[in-house]
Design a protein around this motif. Structure first.
Motif, PDB file in Angstrom:
ATOM      1  N   TRP A 112      38.969  35.724  28.028  1.00 38.43           N
ATOM      2  CA  TRP A 112      39.498  37.063  27.723  1.00 38.43           C
ATOM      3  C   TRP A 112      38.508  37.836  26.853  1.00 38.43           C
ATOM      4  O   TRP A 112      38.223  39.010  27.075  1.00 38.43           O
ATOM      5  N   TRP A 113      37.930  37.147  25.862  1.00 37.08           N
ATOM      6  CA  TRP A 113      36.955  37.779  24.963  1.00 37.08           C
ATOM      7  C   TRP A 113      35.713  38.197  25.758  1.00 37.08           C
ATOM      8  O   TRP A 113      35.185  39.285  25.575  1.00 37.08           O
ATOM      9  N   LEU A 114      35.273  37.317  26.678  1.00 34.30           N
ATOM     10  CA  LEU A 114      34.124  37.648  27.537  1.00 34.30           C
ATOM     11  C   LEU A 114      34.460  38.869  28.380  1.00 34.30           C
ATOM     12  O   LEU A 114      33.650  39.783  28.538  1.00 34.30           O
ATOM     13  N   TRP A 115      35.696  38.886  28.929  1.00 36.62           N
ATOM     14  CA  TRP A 115      36.139  40.027  29.752  1.00 36.62           C
ATOM     15  C   TRP A 115      35.989  41.328  28.970  1.00 36.62           C
ATOM     16  O   TRP A 115      35.352  42.265  29.423  1.00 36.62           O
ATOM     17  N   ARG A 116      36.576  41.327  27.769  1.00 37.16           N
ATOM     18  CA  ARG A 116      36.536  42.569  26.976  1.00 37.16           C
ATOM     19  C   ARG A 116      35.100  42.950  26.601  1.00 37.16           C
ATOM     20  O   ARG A 116      34.719  44.112  26.694  1.00 37.16           O
ATOM     21  N   SER A 117      34.291  41.964  26.191  1.00 40.16           N
ATOM     22  CA  SER A 117      32.919  42.261  25.756  1.00 40.16           C
ATOM     23  C   SER A 117      32.107  42.808  26.917  1.00 40.16           C
ATOM     24  O   SER A 117      31.413  43.819  26.776  1.00 40.16           O
ATOM     25  N   ILE A 118      32.210  42.156  28.073  1.00 40.13           N
ATOM     26  CA  ILE A 118      31.393  42.573  29.219  1.00 40.13           C
ATOM     27  C   ILE A 118      31.818  43.956  29.711  1.00 40.13           C
ATOM     28  O   ILE A 118      30.990  44.827  29.960  1.00 40.13           O
ATOM     29  N   TYR A 119      33.128  44.203  29.779  1.00 41.33           N
ATOM     30  CA  TYR A 119      33.580  45.510  30.259  1.00 41.33           C
ATOM     31  C   TYR A 119      33.268  46.622  29.264  1.00 41.33           C
ATOM     32  O   TYR A 119      33.009  47.757  29.661  1.00 41.33           O
ATOM     33  N   ILE A 149      44.386  38.022  32.158  1.00 39.35           N
ATOM     34  CA  ILE A 149      45.725  37.686  32.659  1.00 39.35           C
ATOM     35  C   ILE A 149      46.810  37.851  31.595  1.00 39.35           C
ATOM     36  O   ILE A 149      47.860  37.221  31.655  1.00 39.35           O
ATOM     37  N   GLY A 150      46.525  38.712  30.609  1.00 44.35           N
ATOM     38  CA  GLY A 150      47.543  39.061  29.617  1.00 44.35           C
ATOM     39  C   GLY A 150      47.520  38.176  28.384  1.00 44.35           C
ATOM     40  O   GLY A 150      46.946  37.084  28.388  1.00 44.35           O
ATOM     41  N   ARG A 151      48.157  38.670  27.326  1.00 42.42           N
ATOM     42  CA  ARG A 151      48.269  37.969  26.041  1.00 42.42           C
ATOM     43  C   ARG A 151      46.966  37.303  25.600  1.00 42.42           C
ATOM     44  O   ARG A 151      46.915  36.111  25.314  1.00 42.42           O
ATOM     45  N   ARG A 152      45.900  38.057  25.626  1.00 31.76           N
ATOM     46  CA  ARG A 152      44.586  37.578  25.168  1.00 31.76           C
ATOM     47  C   ARG A 152      44.155  36.302  25.875  1.00 31.76           C
ATOM     48  O   ARG A 152      43.629  35.374  25.266  1.00 31.76           O
ATOM     49  N   THR A 153      44.426  36.250  27.160  1.00 28.09           N
ATOM     50  CA  THR A 153      44.013  35.108  27.972  1.00 28.09           C
ATOM     51  C   THR A 153      43.279  35.642  29.197  1.00 28.09           C
ATOM     52  O   THR A 153      43.615  36.720  29.694  1.00 28.09           O
ATOM     53  N   GLY A 154      42.281  34.891  29.646  1.00 30.04           N
ATOM     54  CA  GLY A 154      41.564  35.326  30.837  1.00 30.04           C
ATOM     55  C   GLY A 154      41.071  34.142  31.634  1.00 30.04           C
ATOM     56  O   GLY A 154      41.240  32.978  31.234  1.00 30.04           O
ATOM     57  N   VAL A 155      40.487  34.444  32.784  1.00 32.94           N
ATOM     58  CA  VAL A 155      39.804  33.426  33.577  1.00 32.94           C
ATOM     59  C   VAL A 155      38.497  34.049  34.045  1.00 32.94           C
ATOM     60  O   VAL A 155      38.455  35.240  34.336  1.00 32.94           O
ATOM     61  N   ALA A 156      37.436  33.239  34.066  1.00 31.74           N
ATOM     62  CA  ALA A 156      36.141  33.802  34.443  1.00 31.74           C
ATOM     63  C   ALA A 156      35.258  32.733  35.049  1.00 31.74           C
ATOM     64  O   ALA A 156      35.353  31.549  34.700  1.00 31.74           O
ATOM     65  N   ASN A 157      34.422  33.189  35.983  1.00 32.16           N
ATOM     66  CA  ASN A 157      33.357  32.333  36.484  1.00 32.16           C
ATOM     67  C   ASN A 157      32.075  33.122  36.288  1.00 32.16           C
ATOM     68  O   ASN A 157      31.880  34.153  36.912  1.00 32.16           O
ATOM     69  N   ILE A 158      31.245  32.643  35.367  1.00 26.28           N
ATOM     70  CA  ILE A 158      30.008  33.372  35.077  1.00 26.28           C
ATOM     71  C   ILE A 158      28.828  32.444  35.346  1.00 26.28           C
ATOM     72  O   ILE A 158      28.759  31.332  34.792  1.00 26.28           O
ATOM     73  N   LEU A 159      27.939  32.902  36.216  1.00 22.78           N
ATOM     74  CA  LEU A 159      26.774  32.116  36.644  1.00 22.78           C
ATOM     75  C   LEU A 159      27.171  30.691  37.028  1.00 22.78           C
ATOM     76  O   LEU A 159      26.523  29.709  36.645  1.00 22.78           O
ATOM     77  N   GLY A 160      28.289  30.583  37.731  1.00 20.65           N
ATOM     78  CA  GLY A 160      28.737  29.285  38.241  1.00 20.65           C
ATOM     79  C   GLY A 160      29.562  28.465  37.261  1.00 20.65           C
ATOM     80  O   GLY A 160      30.076  27.408  37.616  1.00 20.65           O
ATOM     81  N   THR A 168      32.269  44.950  45.410  1.00 23.87           N
ATOM     82  CA  THR A 168      32.597  45.046  43.979  1.00 23.87           C
ATOM     83  C   THR A 168      31.689  46.082  43.309  1.00 23.87           C
ATOM     84  O   THR A 168      30.620  46.416  43.828  1.00 23.87           O
ATOM     85  N   ALA A 169      32.124  46.532  42.141  1.00 24.50           N
ATOM     86  CA  ALA A 169      31.351  47.510  41.373  1.00 24.50           C
ATOM     87  C   ALA A 169      30.015  46.912  40.955  1.00 24.50           C
ATOM     88  O   ALA A 169      28.985  47.606  40.910  1.00 24.50           O
ATOM     89  N   GLN A 170      30.051  45.621  40.655  1.00 27.47           N
ATOM     90  CA  GLN A 170      28.846  44.898  40.262  1.00 27.47           C
ATOM     91  C   GLN A 170      27.720  45.085  41.294  1.00 27.47           C
ATOM     92  O   GLN A 170      26.567  45.286  40.941  1.00 27.47           O
ATOM     93  N   HIS A 171      28.113  45.030  42.581  1.00 23.85           N
ATOM     94  CA  HIS A 171      27.126  45.200  43.635  1.00 23.85           C
ATOM     95  C   HIS A 171      26.823  46.684  43.849  1.00 23.85           C
ATOM     96  O   HIS A 171      25.665  47.058  43.993  1.00 23.85           O
TER      97      HIS A 171
END
Ligand SMILES: Cc1cc2nc3c(=O)[nH]c(=O)nc-3n(C[C@H](O)[C@H](O)[C@H](O)COP(=O)(O)OP(=O)(O)OC[C@H]3O[C@@H](n4cnc5c(N)ncnc54)[C@H](O)[C@@H]3O)c2cc1C
Length: 403
Positions: free
Chosen positions: A332-339, A312-323, A274-277
């Protein structure tokens, strides 16, 4: 962010930073590596319009060639499938989606409308899910501008070999993403693989064929083929490095990112591509080269994955952050902010932020980006009296028309 370009959420060039602006104190050579001679410490490269050759000498060499798409020799894929690996791929996909809508809207498409308006994405990992979701939103929103088309005619089908999509995020988030996509009419075909594409459509391993000419392939990558020419140890085609990211057989040669096999010293497992690594590996390689030059102690690469996110579209997301799992608008908001934070440079951040703000106010852009020359006539044709006026109107030899 490629899927955001494909779905017209952000402007084509806003997610890329010109390399010359990034690397101000680096001698940069824009070329294609064609061969690496580890014995003679030379890299042969080609560049320019006529692809002339140079040999570049090195004291230290960093292999960061990434990966390439693998079609696994499936029939028709190399010729017909779209990929999602570069900005060019995202632009091509956006153009094709608009092209299909344009073709489907006309009366002459009556017999082939279903085929034109069916879109298959192969692969339920991050790239496939994000691309499929973005395509679905784009197509359904765009359909209202086509008088002969309705949203109901559009089919986006996600073909995934596993039981649940997004396996990297675990079954809970995968099931959530699956449910949300199904609510938005994305058809998910779990436990299924694409076996080929032909004039008849996309063939699946359950014996069925989906009548369509549009297949986006995100279901396979392989290490860069240039690595196969190197005399060093590999793991599934990737260059094996020691804990300091140096190639053991060749001191002064380093590898990182998707083309390197790097073992996590704490678990013995390979770090994911991944880019993260890759970004963090780059920093450790740079520091270790400095240490090698100065005769100092090198440091090992140790990193814990911070998290993984998918829009995953329409202002919806899925995330696993620090477990911890997140889903819905928060993810989705975390996705946009982090990217946004990850984009290099203030200028790009601002451009993307403006795009996202405008996206809240206006409908999606339907501009096709085509790099075609404007029509021209020969000198003889232009001299004919009946062609003279029309010919003079064609002033730009290399315009970039769009519609
Ligand atoms: C659609 C998609 C979405 C992704 N999303 C995420 C995400 O959300 N988060 C995440 O962490 N990772 C994500 N990844 C993975 C991430 O992009 C890669 O892990 C990362 O880019 C690897 O970095 P790299 O430097 O090893 O390779 P790359 O970024 O692929 O860079 C390799 C470079 O080498 C160049 N190159 C190749 N061959 C030659 C040659 N012969 N001569 C000269 N140059 C050459 C290529 O043009 C390229 O510029 C995603 C990948 C894809 C395809």
């Amino acid at each position: 962010m490629l899927h955001e370009v494909a779905a017209s959420d952000i402007d084509i060039t806003h997610i890329v930073t010109p390399i010359r602006k990034l690397l101000r104190r680096v001698r940069f050579f824009d070329g294609e590596v064609e061969g690496i001679d580890l014995e003679r410490k030379k890299v042969s490269v080609s560049h320019g319009i006529e692809h002339h050759h140079h040999e570049l000498e090195y004291d230290h060499l960093v292999l960061a060639l990434g990966s390439v798409t693998n079609f696994f020799n499936l029939p028709g894929l190399a010729e017909r499938a779209l990929t999602m690996k570069s900005l060019g791929d995202a632009i091509q996909l956006r153009n094709l989606l608009i092209e299909r809508l344009e073709a489907g809207d006309f009366e002459c498409a009556l017999g082939s409308r279903d085929e034109l308006l069916t879109f298959v994405v192969a692969g339920g990992g991050f790239a496939g899910v994000e691309t499929g979701a973005a395509m679905n939103d784009f197509l359904r929103e765009a359909a209202e501008f086509y008088p002969h088309l309705s949203e109901e005619q559009i089919r986006v089908i996600l073909v995934h070999p596993g039981e649940v999509i997004l396996p990297e995020l675990g079954p809970k988030l995968g099931a959530y993403a699956q449910k949300k996509l199904a609510e938005r009419k994305v058809e998910i075909r779990p436990n299924t693989r694409v076996t080929g594409i032909s004039d008849r459509g996309v063939a699946l391993d359950d014996g069925t064929t989906i009548p369509t000419q549009t297949l986006v392939w995100t279901a396979g990558i392989s290490p860069n083929p240039l690595l196969a020419t190197l005399a060093c140890q590999k793991e599934r085609g990737r260059v094996k490095v020691d804990a300091n990211l140096e190639v053991p057989e060749w001191p002064g040669v380093w590898a990182l990112g998707d083309c390197a096999a790097i073992t996590d010293p704490r678990t013995g497992a390979a770090y994911p591509p991944t880019a993260q690594h890759a970004l963090r590996e780059g920093k450790v390689v740079a520091e270790n080269i400095l240490a090698a030059v100065a005769g100092k102690q090198k440091k090992p690469f140790v990193f814990t994955t911070l998290g993984q996110l998918a829009a995953i579209g329409r202002r919806t997301g899925v995330a696993n952050i620090l477990g911890r799992n997140f889903s819905g608008f928060v993810a989705w908001w975390l996705w946009r902010s982090i990217y946004l934070v990850k984009l290099p440079g203030f200028e790009r951040k601002l451009r993307v932020m403006l795009d996202w703000t405008l996206d809240l106010l206006f409908s999606k852009d339907l501009v096709q980006f085509m790099t075609l020359r404007a029509p021209a006539v020969s000198h003889e044709e232009a001299e004919k009296p009946e062609a003279a006026v029309g010919a003079r109107e064609q002033t730009s030899p290399a315009a970039v028309p769009s519609r």
